[in-house]
Write a protein that holds these residues in place. Structure first.
Motif, PDB file in Angstrom:
ATOM      1  N   ASP A 105       4.403   1.302 -19.497  1.00 47.82           N
ATOM      2  CA  ASP A 105       3.319   2.025 -19.943  1.00 47.82           C
ATOM      3  C   ASP A 105       2.654   2.951 -18.874  1.00 47.82           C
ATOM      4  O   ASP A 105       1.910   2.557 -18.024  1.00 47.82           O
ATOM      5  CB  ASP A 105       2.146   1.325 -20.325  1.00 47.82           C
ATOM      6  N   GLU A 106       3.558   3.995 -18.721  1.00 48.97           N
ATOM      7  CA  GLU A 106       3.234   4.804 -17.548  1.00 48.97           C
ATOM      8  C   GLU A 106       1.724   5.657 -17.579  1.00 48.97           C
ATOM      9  O   GLU A 106       0.906   5.974 -16.588  1.00 48.97           O
ATOM     10  CB  GLU A 106       4.212   6.196 -17.439  1.00 48.97           C
ATOM     11  N   GLU A 107       1.085   5.873 -18.881  1.00 47.34           N
ATOM     12  CA  GLU A 107      -0.343   6.044 -19.085  1.00 47.34           C
ATOM     13  C   GLU A 107      -1.308   5.348 -18.362  1.00 47.34           C
ATOM     14  O   GLU A 107      -2.143   5.794 -17.619  1.00 47.34           O
ATOM     15  CB  GLU A 107      -0.592   6.527 -20.560  1.00 47.34           C
ATOM     16  N   ALA A 108      -0.995   4.150 -18.571  1.00 47.13           N
ATOM     17  CA  ALA A 108      -1.958   2.901 -18.016  1.00 47.13           C
ATOM     18  C   ALA A 108      -1.800   2.977 -16.513  1.00 47.13           C
ATOM     19  O   ALA A 108      -2.662   2.712 -15.618  1.00 47.13           O
ATOM     20  CB  ALA A 108      -1.587   1.486 -18.595  1.00 47.13           C
ATOM     21  N   PHE A 109      -0.362   2.971 -16.165  1.00 44.39           N
ATOM     22  CA  PHE A 109      -0.162   2.968 -14.630  1.00 44.39           C
ATOM     23  C   PHE A 109      -0.908   4.031 -14.066  1.00 44.39           C
ATOM     24  O   PHE A 109      -1.702   3.866 -12.894  1.00 44.39           O
ATOM     25  CB  PHE A 109       1.431   3.038 -14.376  1.00 44.39           C
ATOM     26  N   ASN A 110      -0.751   5.401 -14.516  1.00 45.09           N
ATOM     27  CA  ASN A 110      -1.093   6.459 -13.768  1.00 45.09           C
ATOM     28  C   ASN A 110      -2.868   6.498 -14.021  1.00 45.09           C
ATOM     29  O   ASN A 110      -3.370   7.176 -13.018  1.00 45.09           O
ATOM     30  CB  ASN A 110      -0.683   7.871 -14.505  1.00 45.09           C
ATOM     31  N   ALA A 111      -3.407   5.776 -14.924  1.00 47.39           N
ATOM     32  CA  ALA A 111      -4.670   6.048 -14.955  1.00 47.39           C
ATOM     33  C   ALA A 111      -5.333   4.779 -13.979  1.00 47.39           C
ATOM     34  O   ALA A 111      -6.641   4.944 -13.679  1.00 47.39           O
ATOM     35  CB  ALA A 111      -5.211   5.395 -16.366  1.00 47.39           C
ATOM     36  N   ASP A 112      -4.645   3.798 -13.546  1.00 43.27           N
ATOM     37  CA  ASP A 112      -5.280   2.969 -12.709  1.00 43.27           C
ATOM     38  C   ASP A 112      -5.289   3.468 -11.251  1.00 43.27           C
ATOM     39  O   ASP A 112      -3.976   3.789 -10.481  1.00 43.27           O
ATOM     40  CB  ASP A 112      -4.556   1.561 -12.706  1.00 43.27           C
ATOM     41  N   GLU A 113      -6.386   3.815 -10.388  1.00 45.42           N
ATOM     42  CA  GLU A 113      -6.220   4.421  -9.186  1.00 45.42           C
ATOM     43  C   GLU A 113      -6.097   3.395  -7.998  1.00 45.42           C
ATOM     44  O   GLU A 113      -6.149   3.836  -6.691  1.00 45.42           O
ATOM     45  CB  GLU A 113      -7.395   5.302  -8.975  1.00 45.42           C
ATOM     46  N   THR A 114      -5.868   2.180  -8.239  1.00 46.49           N
ATOM     47  CA  THR A 114      -5.823   1.159  -7.211  1.00 46.49           C
ATOM     48  C   THR A 114      -4.507   1.275  -6.375  1.00 46.49           C
ATOM     49  O   THR A 114      -3.425   1.620  -6.791  1.00 46.49           O
ATOM     50  CB  THR A 114      -5.368  -0.209  -7.733  1.00 46.49           C
ATOM     51  N   PRO A 115      -4.850   1.795  -5.203  1.00 46.50           N
ATOM     52  CA  PRO A 115      -3.868   2.174  -3.933  1.00 46.50           C
ATOM     53  C   PRO A 115      -2.561   1.014  -4.093  1.00 46.50           C
ATOM     54  O   PRO A 115      -2.905  -0.179  -4.033  1.00 46.50           O
ATOM     55  CB  PRO A 115      -4.379   2.137  -2.617  1.00 46.50           C
ATOM     56  N   PHE A 116      -1.377   1.489  -4.437  1.00 53.35           N
ATOM     57  CA  PHE A 116      -0.341   0.556  -4.532  1.00 53.35           C
ATOM     58  C   PHE A 116       0.772   0.916  -3.438  1.00 53.35           C
ATOM     59  O   PHE A 116       1.257   2.093  -3.294  1.00 53.35           O
ATOM     60  CB  PHE A 116       0.235   0.670  -5.960  1.00 53.35           C
ATOM     61  N   TYR A 117       1.217   0.086  -2.637  1.00 54.94           N
ATOM     62  CA  TYR A 117       2.270   0.511  -1.624  1.00 54.94           C
ATOM     63  C   TYR A 117       3.376  -0.272  -1.865  1.00 54.94           C
ATOM     64  O   TYR A 117       3.384  -1.723  -1.989  1.00 54.94           O
ATOM     65  CB  TYR A 117       1.794   0.086  -0.151  1.00 54.94           C
ATOM     66  N   ALA A 118       4.759   0.490  -1.896  1.00 57.21           N
ATOM     67  CA  ALA A 118       5.773  -0.242  -1.891  1.00 57.21           C
ATOM     68  C   ALA A 118       6.491  -0.559  -0.553  1.00 57.21           C
ATOM     69  O   ALA A 118       6.496   0.407   0.325  1.00 57.21           O
ATOM     70  CB  ALA A 118       7.038   0.452  -2.637  1.00 57.21           C
ATOM     71  N   VAL A 119       6.832  -1.819  -0.146  1.00 60.34           N
ATOM     72  CA  VAL A 119       7.157  -1.958   1.284  1.00 60.34           C
ATOM     73  C   VAL A 119       8.848  -1.753   1.322  1.00 60.34           C
ATOM     74  O   VAL A 119       9.703  -2.250   0.754  1.00 60.34           O
ATOM     75  CB  VAL A 119       6.805  -3.259   1.662  1.00 60.34           C
ATOM     76  N   VAL A 120       9.361  -0.794   2.304  1.00 59.60           N
ATOM     77  CA  VAL A 120      10.700  -0.575   2.459  1.00 59.60           C
ATOM     78  C   VAL A 120      11.007  -0.773   3.933  1.00 59.60           C
ATOM     79  O   VAL A 120      10.095  -0.681   4.796  1.00 59.60           O
ATOM     80  CB  VAL A 120      11.065   0.832   2.134  1.00 59.60           C
ATOM     81  N   SER A 121      12.321  -0.731   4.090  1.00 62.21           N
ATOM     82  CA  SER A 121      12.809  -0.774   5.623  1.00 62.21           C
ATOM     83  C   SER A 121      13.412   0.437   5.884  1.00 62.21           C
ATOM     84  O   SER A 121      14.381   1.038   5.379  1.00 62.21           O
ATOM     85  CB  SER A 121      13.920  -2.077   5.694  1.00 62.21           C
ATOM     86  N   ASP A 122      12.886   1.062   7.048  1.00 62.51           N
ATOM     87  CA  ASP A 122      13.491   2.345   7.506  1.00 62.51           C
ATOM     88  C   ASP A 122      14.858   1.896   8.322  1.00 62.51           C
ATOM     89  O   ASP A 122      14.684   1.316   9.220  1.00 62.51           O
ATOM     90  CB  ASP A 122      12.668   3.147   8.415  1.00 62.51           C
ATOM     91  N   VAL A 123      15.875   2.425   7.722  1.00 60.42           N
ATOM     92  CA  VAL A 123      17.337   1.845   8.441  1.00 60.42           C
ATOM     93  C   VAL A 123      17.490   2.752   9.656  1.00 60.42           C
ATOM     94  O   VAL A 123      18.114   2.122  10.426  1.00 60.42           O
ATOM     95  CB  VAL A 123      18.264   2.252   7.232  1.00 60.42           C
ATOM     96  N   THR A 124      17.083   3.858   9.691  1.00 59.92           N
ATOM     97  CA  THR A 124      17.239   4.217  11.099  1.00 59.92           C
ATOM     98  C   THR A 124      16.547   3.977  12.217  1.00 59.92           C
ATOM     99  O   THR A 124      17.247   3.620  13.246  1.00 59.92           O
ATOM    100  CB  THR A 124      16.866   6.121  11.041  1.00 59.92           C
ATOM    101  N   PHE A 125      15.274   3.409  11.882  1.00 56.57           N
ATOM    102  CA  PHE A 125      14.311   3.095  12.936  1.00 56.57           C
ATOM    103  C   PHE A 125      14.380   1.307  12.958  1.00 56.57           C
ATOM    104  O   PHE A 125      13.700   0.796  13.949  1.00 56.57           O
ATOM    105  CB  PHE A 125      12.902   3.777  13.006  1.00 56.57           C
ATOM    106  N   GLY A 126      14.677   0.741  11.831  1.00 56.77           N
ATOM    107  CA  GLY A 126      14.561  -0.687  11.822  1.00 56.77           C
ATOM    108  C   GLY A 126      13.221  -1.259  11.823  1.00 56.77           C
ATOM    109  O   GLY A 126      12.945  -2.185  12.234  1.00 56.77           O
ATOM    110  N   VAL A 127      12.353  -0.457  11.127  1.00 62.74           N
ATOM    111  CA  VAL A 127      10.894  -0.963  11.009  1.00 62.74           C
ATOM    112  C   VAL A 127      10.661  -0.657   9.716  1.00 62.74           C
ATOM    113  O   VAL A 127      11.216  -0.155   8.642  1.00 62.74           O
ATOM    114  CB  VAL A 127       9.954   0.033  11.811  1.00 62.74           C
ATOM    115  N   ALA A 128       9.371  -1.258   9.255  1.00 63.74           N
ATOM    116  CA  ALA A 128       8.878  -1.305   7.794  1.00 63.74           C
ATOM    117  C   ALA A 128       8.119   0.089   7.851  1.00 63.74           C
ATOM    118  O   ALA A 128       7.405   0.521   8.549  1.00 63.74           O
ATOM    119  CB  ALA A 128       8.087  -2.542   7.419  1.00 63.74           C
TER     120      ALA A 128
END
Length: 302
Positions: A105-128
């Motif tokens: 439900d992209e409409e509901a997702f986009n209406a919610d303004e709670t900051p959401f962070y996806a955690v990833v690993s930067d392969v070049t630098f080896g950091v989050a």
């Protein structure tokens, strides 16, 4: 002078592949009970997928997708890896399921303004790195990057950076969520005073040095050109154990409220047994129901 903090708690969600069924059970109960009002949401790998469904307010979506598609070779299989380069089929998960078979439900997702962070690993630098996920479909690739397992997934390139699964570098990102000393400062984020943390492994677990996933990635030789990432793979278990030790200290201090499986989890990251998967989901629901008053009090700072 102490930095200003947000009085509402952050929500921090560990990854773990299909072990995310526990998290799904917890979050579904919170949604049914109307528990919201988090200052920010932090999701790692499967935790990012759970966070997405929480923000789009789709109760049961994580659970039903895993149960419905667990045997579909396009969903997660060696066939998918051999034919697409991703053990978790990116086109199937982030296109076919996302838009047709069980649409977000992209409409509901986009209406919610709670900051959401996806955690990833930067392969070049080896950091989050902590990628803000603001709108769909624009930022869907950031969730995919968070859930792209090393050795069995293609590197995801976003804005000139090369990313893989965030669990390698920050499995439980309460540090940046709370603005703890030594944690990376995330631009635009006001740290929370406290955090509700949902784990997918029980409290007694200690990871062995160089676990099976890290060993596979190291043996693959795919990342020999990325020495910092190789070091992150080698030290992941040691850092994970230390991170959990810190989390228990924060829990004792009342800064974090931790929800974790009560028994050792036998479900693997890609288990296909429907009975075991459903039991893990039910375990998450049961614990959330039993601790609902405690969670509500924590949300209110009591």
């Amino acid at each position: 002078m102490a930095a200003e903090k947000n009085g509402a708690p952050a929500l921090v969600l560990e990854g773990g592949g299909f072990r995310g069924m526990f998290t799904a059970g917890v979050l579904d109960v919170l949604q049914e009970a109307g528990v919201r009002g988090f200052s920010s949401i932090w999701g790692v790998s499967a935790g990012a997928i759970n966070a997405s469904n929480f923000r789009s307010r789709q109760i049961g979506r994580t659970m039903r997708d895993i149960l419905a598609f667990r045997d579909d070779r396009r969903f997660m299989s060696l066939w998918s890896f051999a034919t697409t380069g991703d053990i978790a089929g990116a086109d199937f998960m982030y296109d076919e399921v996302q838009y047709r078979l069980d649409p977000c439900d992209e409409e509901a997702f986009n209406a919610d303004e709670t900051p959401f962070y996806a955690v990833v690993s930067d392969v070049t630098f080896g950091v989050a790195d902590y990628l803000p996920v603001r709108r769909y479909p624009d930022d869907l690739e950031r969730v995919r990057a968070s859930a792209s397992l090393p050795a069995v997934s293609r590197i995801v390139e976003i804005d000139g950076h090369r990313y893989l699964d965030g669990g390698t570098t920050d499995s439980i990102p309460f540090g940046p969520a709370l603005g703890l000393p030594g944690a990376r400062e995330v631009p635009g984020h006001m740290p929370a005073e406290r955090a509700l943390v949902v784990l997918t492994l029980d409290r007694t677990l200690r990871k062995e040095l160089a676990g099976s996933g890290e060993q596979l990635a190291l043996r693959s030789r795919r990342y020999d050109a990325y020495p910092y990432y190789l070091e992150a793979l080698r030290t992941r278990a040691e850092r994970y154990n230390a991170q959990r030790d810190q989390l228990w200290e924060l829990e004792r201090a009342g800064t974090c409220l931790v929800v974790a499986p009560e028994e050792p989890v036998t479900v693997g990251s890609s288990t296909r047994d429907g009975k075991s998967l459903l039991a893990l989901y039910v375990a998450g629901r049961r614990q959330a129901r039993e601790r609902l008053d405690e969670i509500r009090a924590f949300m209110e700072g009591r």
